[in-house]
Design a protein around this motif. Sequence first.
Motif, short mmCIF file in Angstrom:
data_model
loop_
_atom_site.label_atom_id
_atom_site.label_comp_id
_atom_site.label_asym_id
_atom_site.label_seq_id
_atom_site.Cartn_x
_atom_site.Cartn_y
_atom_site.Cartn_z
N UNK A 134 -9.10 -0.32 -0.05
CA UNK A 134 -8.62 -2.08 -0.49
C UNK A 134 -8.00 -1.88 -1.55
N UNK A 135 -8.32 -0.93 -2.43
CA UNK A 135 -7.52 -0.46 -3.38
C UNK A 135 -6.81 -0.35 -3.56
N UNK A 136 -5.95 0.58 -2.74
CA UNK A 136 -4.46 0.68 -2.20
C UNK A 136 -4.01 -0.38 -1.14
N UNK A 137 -4.30 -0.97 -0.40
CA UNK A 137 -4.40 -1.40 0.75
C UNK A 137 -4.52 -2.36 0.51
N UNK A 138 -4.31 -3.83 0.46
CA UNK A 138 -5.19 -5.32 -0.17
C UNK A 138 -6.06 -6.16 1.64
N UNK A 139 -4.95 -5.67 1.81
CA UNK A 139 -5.27 -6.52 2.96
C UNK A 139 -4.59 -6.25 4.36
N UNK A 140 -4.14 -6.88 5.69
CA UNK A 140 -3.81 -6.68 6.58
C UNK A 140 -2.26 -7.19 6.63
N UNK A 141 -2.13 -7.36 5.67
CA UNK A 141 -0.81 -8.30 5.54
C UNK A 141 0.07 -7.21 4.69
N UNK A 142 -0.30 -6.27 4.69
CA UNK A 142 0.53 -5.55 4.14
C UNK A 142 2.22 -5.01 4.60
N UNK A 143 3.42 -4.23 4.71
CA UNK A 143 3.94 -4.11 5.40
C UNK A 143 4.26 -3.15 4.49
N UNK A 144 3.77 -1.52 5.05
CA UNK A 144 3.96 -0.65 4.54
C UNK A 144 5.75 -0.41 5.11
N UNK A 145 6.33 1.04 4.66
CA UNK A 145 7.57 1.52 4.53
C UNK A 145 8.01 2.98 4.48
N UNK A 146 8.57 3.64 4.88
CA UNK A 146 8.27 5.86 5.13
C UNK A 146 9.18 5.33 3.37
N UNK A 147 8.48 6.66 2.93
CA UNK A 147 9.49 7.21 1.47
C UNK A 147 10.53 7.75 2.34
N UNK A 148 11.58 7.74 1.76
CA UNK A 148 12.67 7.80 2.14
C UNK A 148 13.64 9.38 0.42
N UNK A 149 13.52 10.29 0.40
CA UNK A 149 13.34 11.24 1.47
C UNK A 149 12.24 11.51 2.01
N UNK A 150 11.74 12.03 3.41
CA UNK A 150 10.76 12.33 3.46
C UNK A 150 9.63 13.54 3.06
N UNK A 151 8.22 13.67 2.65
CA UNK A 151 7.80 14.14 2.10
C UNK A 151 8.02 15.41 2.79
#
Length: 210
Positions: A151-168
Amino acid sequence: SGIVDVLSFAASAAWRGELRLLDPAYRRSIYLDGGFVRGAFSDDPTDRLGEILFRRGVVTSDQLDRAVHDGSGRRIGEALVAQGACTAQDLFGYLTEQVREIVFGTLLARRGYFFFLADFDAATVPAHVHLSAQELLMEGIRRADEMTFFREKIPSNAVVPAPRVPRPNAKLEAREQQVLALCDGARDLEAIARKSGLGEFDATKTLFHL
Protein backbone atom coordinates in the motif's frame (compact mmCIF):
# COMPACT_ATOMS: atom_id res chain seq x y z
CA SER A 1 -3.13 -8.37 18.45
CA GLY A 2 -5.11 -10.14 21.15
CA ILE A 3 -7.34 -12.05 18.75
CA VAL A 4 -4.27 -13.44 16.98
CA ASP A 5 -2.91 -14.71 20.31
CA VAL A 6 -6.23 -16.31 21.25
CA LEU A 7 -6.59 -18.03 17.89
CA SER A 8 -3.01 -19.30 18.11
CA PHE A 9 -3.51 -20.63 21.63
CA ALA A 10 -6.88 -22.22 20.82
CA ALA A 11 -5.37 -23.95 17.78
CA SER A 12 -2.33 -25.19 19.71
CA ALA A 13 -4.49 -26.47 22.57
CA ALA A 14 -6.88 -28.13 20.09
CA TRP A 15 -9.89 -26.41 21.67
CA ARG A 16 -13.36 -26.90 20.24
CA GLY A 17 -15.45 -23.76 20.17
CA GLU A 18 -16.38 -20.50 18.51
CA LEU A 19 -14.10 -17.47 18.41
CA ARG A 20 -16.54 -14.59 17.96
CA LEU A 21 -15.66 -11.00 17.05
CA LEU A 22 -18.16 -8.18 17.45
CA ASP A 23 -17.19 -4.87 15.91
CA PRO A 24 -19.42 -1.76 15.74
CA ALA A 25 -21.06 -2.94 12.52
CA TYR A 26 -20.61 -6.69 11.99
CA ARG A 27 -20.15 -10.06 13.62
CA ARG A 28 -17.62 -12.66 12.54
CA SER A 29 -17.19 -16.15 13.96
CA ILE A 30 -14.51 -18.79 13.47
CA TYR A 31 -15.41 -22.37 14.43
CA LEU A 32 -12.46 -24.38 15.73
CA ASP A 33 -12.07 -28.07 16.49
CA GLY A 34 -8.88 -29.99 17.20
CA GLY A 35 -6.56 -27.37 15.70
CA PHE A 36 -8.64 -26.97 12.54
CA VAL A 37 -11.02 -24.31 11.30
CA ARG A 38 -14.26 -26.13 10.56
CA GLY A 39 -16.23 -23.14 9.32
CA ALA A 40 -16.79 -19.40 9.62
CA PHE A 41 -19.62 -16.90 9.65
CA SER A 42 -19.85 -13.18 8.84
CA ASP A 43 -22.76 -10.79 8.40
CA ASP A 44 -20.54 -8.28 6.59
CA PRO A 45 -22.04 -8.01 3.06
CA THR A 46 -18.55 -8.07 1.51
CA ASP A 47 -18.02 -11.57 2.94
CA ARG A 48 -21.06 -13.07 1.23
CA LEU A 49 -20.40 -15.91 -1.18
CA GLY A 50 -21.97 -14.03 -4.08
CA GLU A 51 -19.70 -11.03 -3.50
CA ILE A 52 -16.62 -13.27 -3.40
CA LEU A 53 -17.67 -14.95 -6.65
CA PHE A 54 -18.11 -11.50 -8.21
CA ARG A 55 -14.75 -10.18 -6.99
CA ARG A 56 -13.07 -13.30 -8.39
CA GLY A 57 -14.69 -12.77 -11.78
CA VAL A 58 -16.72 -15.99 -11.60
CA VAL A 59 -20.08 -14.19 -12.01
CA THR A 60 -21.06 -10.79 -13.39
CA SER A 61 -22.83 -8.02 -11.49
CA ASP A 62 -26.02 -8.69 -13.49
CA GLN A 63 -25.94 -12.41 -12.66
CA LEU A 64 -25.39 -11.64 -8.98
CA ASP A 65 -28.22 -9.10 -8.95
CA ARG A 66 -30.62 -11.63 -10.51
CA ALA A 67 -29.62 -14.21 -7.90
CA VAL A 68 -30.12 -11.74 -5.03
CA HIS A 69 -33.64 -10.93 -6.31
CA ASP A 70 -34.40 -14.52 -7.35
CA GLY A 71 -37.53 -14.70 -5.19
CA SER A 72 -37.54 -18.51 -5.03
CA GLY A 73 -36.20 -18.77 -1.49
CA ARG A 74 -33.02 -20.41 -2.72
CA ARG A 75 -29.63 -19.37 -1.39
CA ILE A 76 -27.65 -17.05 -3.63
CA GLY A 77 -25.23 -19.81 -4.58
CA GLU A 78 -28.05 -22.15 -5.56
CA ALA A 79 -29.70 -19.38 -7.57
CA LEU A 80 -26.45 -18.69 -9.42
CA VAL A 81 -26.10 -22.38 -10.31
CA ALA A 82 -29.74 -22.53 -11.43
CA GLN A 83 -29.24 -19.64 -13.88
CA GLY A 84 -26.03 -21.20 -15.21
CA ALA A 85 -23.78 -18.42 -13.89
CA CYS A 86 -21.48 -20.95 -12.21
CA THR A 87 -21.27 -24.66 -11.43
CA ALA A 88 -21.78 -26.54 -8.20
CA GLN A 89 -18.06 -27.30 -8.30
CA ASP A 90 -17.33 -23.56 -8.42
CA LEU A 91 -19.45 -23.09 -5.31
CA PHE A 92 -17.67 -25.83 -3.39
CA GLY A 93 -14.24 -24.33 -4.07
CA TYR A 94 -15.29 -20.79 -3.23
CA LEU A 95 -17.03 -21.81 0.00
CA THR A 96 -13.53 -22.64 1.23
CA GLU A 97 -12.31 -19.30 -0.10
CA GLN A 98 -15.15 -17.58 1.76
CA VAL A 99 -14.05 -19.15 5.06
CA ARG A 100 -10.47 -18.06 4.43
CA GLU A 101 -11.54 -14.48 3.69
CA ILE A 102 -13.63 -14.33 6.88
CA VAL A 103 -10.68 -15.60 8.94
CA PHE A 104 -8.32 -13.05 7.38
CA GLY A 105 -10.86 -10.27 7.93
CA THR A 106 -11.20 -11.28 11.58
CA LEU A 107 -7.44 -11.14 12.10
CA LEU A 108 -7.28 -7.66 10.55
CA ALA A 109 -10.00 -6.20 12.79
CA ARG A 110 -8.91 -3.14 14.76
CA ARG A 111 -12.16 -2.37 16.57
CA GLY A 112 -14.70 -4.24 18.66
CA TYR A 113 -14.34 -7.02 21.18
CA PHE A 114 -14.05 -10.80 21.04
CA PHE A 115 -14.62 -13.85 23.18
CA PHE A 116 -14.34 -17.63 22.92
CA LEU A 117 -17.40 -19.84 23.38
CA ALA A 118 -16.80 -23.43 24.42
CA ASP A 119 -18.23 -25.84 21.85
CA PHE A 120 -20.66 -25.08 19.01
CA ASP A 121 -23.58 -26.69 17.24
CA ALA A 122 -22.23 -28.09 13.97
CA ALA A 123 -25.69 -27.77 12.42
CA THR A 124 -25.45 -23.97 12.66
CA VAL A 125 -22.12 -23.75 10.80
CA PRO A 126 -22.80 -22.33 7.28
CA ALA A 127 -20.19 -24.42 5.43
CA HIS A 128 -18.02 -27.24 6.72
CA VAL A 129 -14.31 -27.16 5.86
CA HIS A 130 -11.15 -28.69 7.30
CA LEU A 131 -8.36 -26.08 7.30
CA SER A 132 -5.30 -25.89 9.53
CA ALA A 133 -5.85 -23.01 11.97
CA GLN A 134 -2.11 -22.41 12.39
CA GLU A 135 -1.53 -22.28 8.63
CA LEU A 136 -4.40 -19.81 8.18
CA LEU A 137 -3.04 -17.74 11.04
CA MET A 138 0.45 -17.58 9.56
CA GLU A 139 -0.91 -16.73 6.11
CA GLY A 140 -3.16 -14.03 7.57
CA ILE A 141 -0.25 -12.41 9.39
CA ARG A 142 1.93 -12.59 6.27
CA ARG A 143 -0.79 -11.05 4.12
CA ALA A 144 -1.33 -8.20 6.56
CA ASP A 145 2.40 -7.41 6.68
CA GLU A 146 2.82 -7.60 2.90
CA MET A 147 -0.30 -5.56 2.15
CA THR A 148 0.96 -2.75 4.40
CA PHE A 149 4.16 -2.78 2.32
CA PHE A 150 2.27 -2.88 -1.01
CA ARG A 151 0.00 0.00 0.00
CA GLU A 152 3.00 2.34 0.16
CA LYS A 153 3.03 2.33 -3.65
CA ILE A 154 -0.53 1.17 -4.40
CA PRO A 155 -2.70 3.08 -1.91
CA SER A 156 -6.07 1.60 -2.88
CA ASN A 157 -8.03 -0.57 -5.31
CA ALA A 158 -9.02 2.59 -7.16
CA VAL A 159 -5.51 2.96 -8.62
CA VAL A 160 -5.54 2.81 -12.45
CA PRO A 161 -2.19 1.39 -13.63
CA ALA A 162 -0.81 1.92 -17.15
CA PRO A 163 2.07 0.03 -18.78
CA ARG A 164 5.37 1.76 -19.38
CA VAL A 165 6.20 2.80 -22.93
CA PRO A 166 8.54 1.45 -24.13
CA ARG A 167 8.12 -1.71 -22.09
CA PRO A 168 11.23 -2.73 -20.13
CA ASN A 169 12.95 -5.83 -21.47
CA ALA A 170 12.28 -8.12 -18.53
CA LYS A 171 11.20 -11.74 -18.36
CA LEU A 172 7.79 -12.01 -16.71
CA GLU A 173 6.04 -14.91 -15.04
CA ALA A 174 2.67 -16.04 -16.41
CA ARG A 175 0.71 -14.24 -13.68
CA GLU A 176 2.65 -11.03 -14.29
CA GLN A 177 1.97 -11.25 -18.02
CA GLN A 178 -1.72 -11.77 -17.28
CA VAL A 179 -1.97 -8.70 -15.05
CA LEU A 180 0.16 -6.55 -17.36
CA ALA A 181 -2.15 -7.36 -20.28
CA LEU A 182 -5.07 -6.01 -18.24
CA CYS A 183 -3.31 -2.74 -17.41
CA ASP A 184 -4.80 -0.59 -20.16
CA GLY A 185 -4.93 2.78 -18.42
CA ALA A 186 -8.71 2.44 -17.93
CA ARG A 187 -9.19 -0.49 -15.54
CA ASP A 188 -8.58 0.13 -11.85
CA LEU A 189 -7.00 -2.48 -9.58
CA GLU A 190 -10.39 -3.74 -8.43
CA ALA A 191 -11.39 -4.47 -12.04
CA ILE A 192 -8.02 -6.11 -12.77
CA ALA A 193 -8.39 -8.35 -9.72
CA ARG A 194 -11.86 -9.38 -10.88
CA LYS A 195 -10.97 -9.84 -14.57
CA SER A 196 -7.87 -11.91 -13.76
CA GLY A 197 -9.67 -13.97 -11.10
CA LEU A 198 -6.71 -13.44 -8.75
CA GLY A 199 -8.52 -11.56 -6.01
CA GLU A 200 -7.41 -8.39 -4.26
CA PHE A 201 -4.31 -9.65 -2.47
CA ASP A 202 -2.67 -11.58 -5.32
CA ALA A 203 -3.53 -8.91 -7.90
CA THR A 204 -2.04 -6.21 -5.66
CA LYS A 205 1.07 -8.28 -5.03
CA THR A 206 1.57 -8.97 -8.75
CA LEU A 207 1.03 -5.33 -9.68
CA PHE A 208 3.52 -4.26 -7.01
CA HIS A 209 6.15 -6.59 -8.46
CA LEU A 210 5.49 -5.20 -11.94
